[in-house]
Design a protein around this motif. Structure first.
Motif, PDB file in Angstrom:
ATOM      1  N   SER A  49      33.966  83.277  18.477  1.00  0.00           N
ATOM      2  CA  SER A  49      33.301  82.878  19.808  1.00  0.00           C
ATOM      3  C   SER A  49      33.310  83.638  21.196  1.00  0.00           C
ATOM      4  O   SER A  49      34.051  84.499  21.102  1.00  0.00           O
ATOM      5  CB  SER A  49      33.527  81.336  20.009  1.00  0.00           C
ATOM      6  N   PHE A  50      32.445  83.521  21.963  1.00  0.00           N
ATOM      7  CA  PHE A  50      32.373  84.168  23.135  1.00  0.00           C
ATOM      8  C   PHE A  50      32.047  83.550  24.538  1.00  0.00           C
ATOM      9  O   PHE A  50      31.601  82.320  24.299  1.00  0.00           O
ATOM     10  CB  PHE A  50      31.541  85.464  23.010  1.00  0.00           C
ATOM     11  N   LYS A  95      30.434  89.736  32.228  1.00  0.00           N
ATOM     12  CA  LYS A  95      31.127  90.388  31.312  1.00  0.00           C
ATOM     13  C   LYS A  95      31.329  89.543  30.107  1.00  0.00           C
ATOM     14  O   LYS A  95      31.668  88.333  30.224  1.00  0.00           O
ATOM     15  CB  LYS A  95      32.418  91.067  31.967  1.00  0.00           C
ATOM     16  N   LYS A  96      31.155  90.092  29.160  1.00  0.00           N
ATOM     17  CA  LYS A  96      31.323  89.297  27.778  1.00  0.00           C
ATOM     18  C   LYS A  96      32.677  89.296  27.177  1.00  0.00           C
ATOM     19  O   LYS A  96      32.946  90.477  27.272  1.00  0.00           O
ATOM     20  CB  LYS A  96      30.269  89.471  26.620  1.00  0.00           C
ATOM     21  N   PHE A  97      33.431  88.140  26.911  1.00  0.00           N
ATOM     22  CA  PHE A  97      34.658  88.403  26.186  1.00  0.00           C
ATOM     23  C   PHE A  97      34.494  87.575  24.925  1.00  0.00           C
ATOM     24  O   PHE A  97      33.832  86.304  24.818  1.00  0.00           O
ATOM     25  CB  PHE A  97      35.631  87.479  27.130  1.00  0.00           C
TER      26      PHE A  97
END
Length: 128
Positions: free
Chosen positions: A54-55, A46-48
């Motif tokens: 930034s991630f 899961k991408k935050f």
């Protein structure tokens, strides 16, 4: 010569499929054990995204071994059927997204011809 961990992981991957689902990606991989038997890993990534742009990714992994395939498949089928039979295929959580716009079909009756409901109290399901 010392093998890097990444090289070992690449060697044990036998078959892979990827499912991209919004901010989540699911990786289904067939891998080999040291004894050269096969098992499945299911990884959710899961991408935050941070405020500064930034991630990072958070990953969760499930290991599924052959002795559990039949029971796992049976329960997964039962659970997915239950959800679809009770709630249908519409994704209700989409209604809560900022940009959700429900497309309403034209009403089949004329509201102007309905009797007045001045004594009517409107109670929403969420109010109960």
């Amino acid at each position: 010569m010392i093998m890097r961990e990444h090289d070992l992981l690449e060697k044990e991957e036998i078959f892979s499929k990827v499912l991209r689902a919004g901010r989540r990606t699911y990786f289904f991989d067939v891998r080999a054990t040291k004894a050269d038997d096969y098992y499945i890993t299911i990884t959710e990534s899961k991408k935050f995204t941070e405020a500064d742009g930034s991630f990072h990714f958070k990953k969760h992994k499930i290991y599924l071994y052959k002795e559990d395939f039949a029971a796992f498949t049976e329960i997964l089928e039962e659970m997915t059927s239950y959800v679809l039979n009770h709630k249908g295929e519409e994704v209700i959580s989409e209604r809560h997204q900022k940009d959700f716009k429900k497309e309403y079909e034209a009403e089949t009756f004329e509201e102007e011809k309905l009797p007045s409901t001045s004594n009517f109290t409107n109670i929403e399901f969420d109010d109960i």
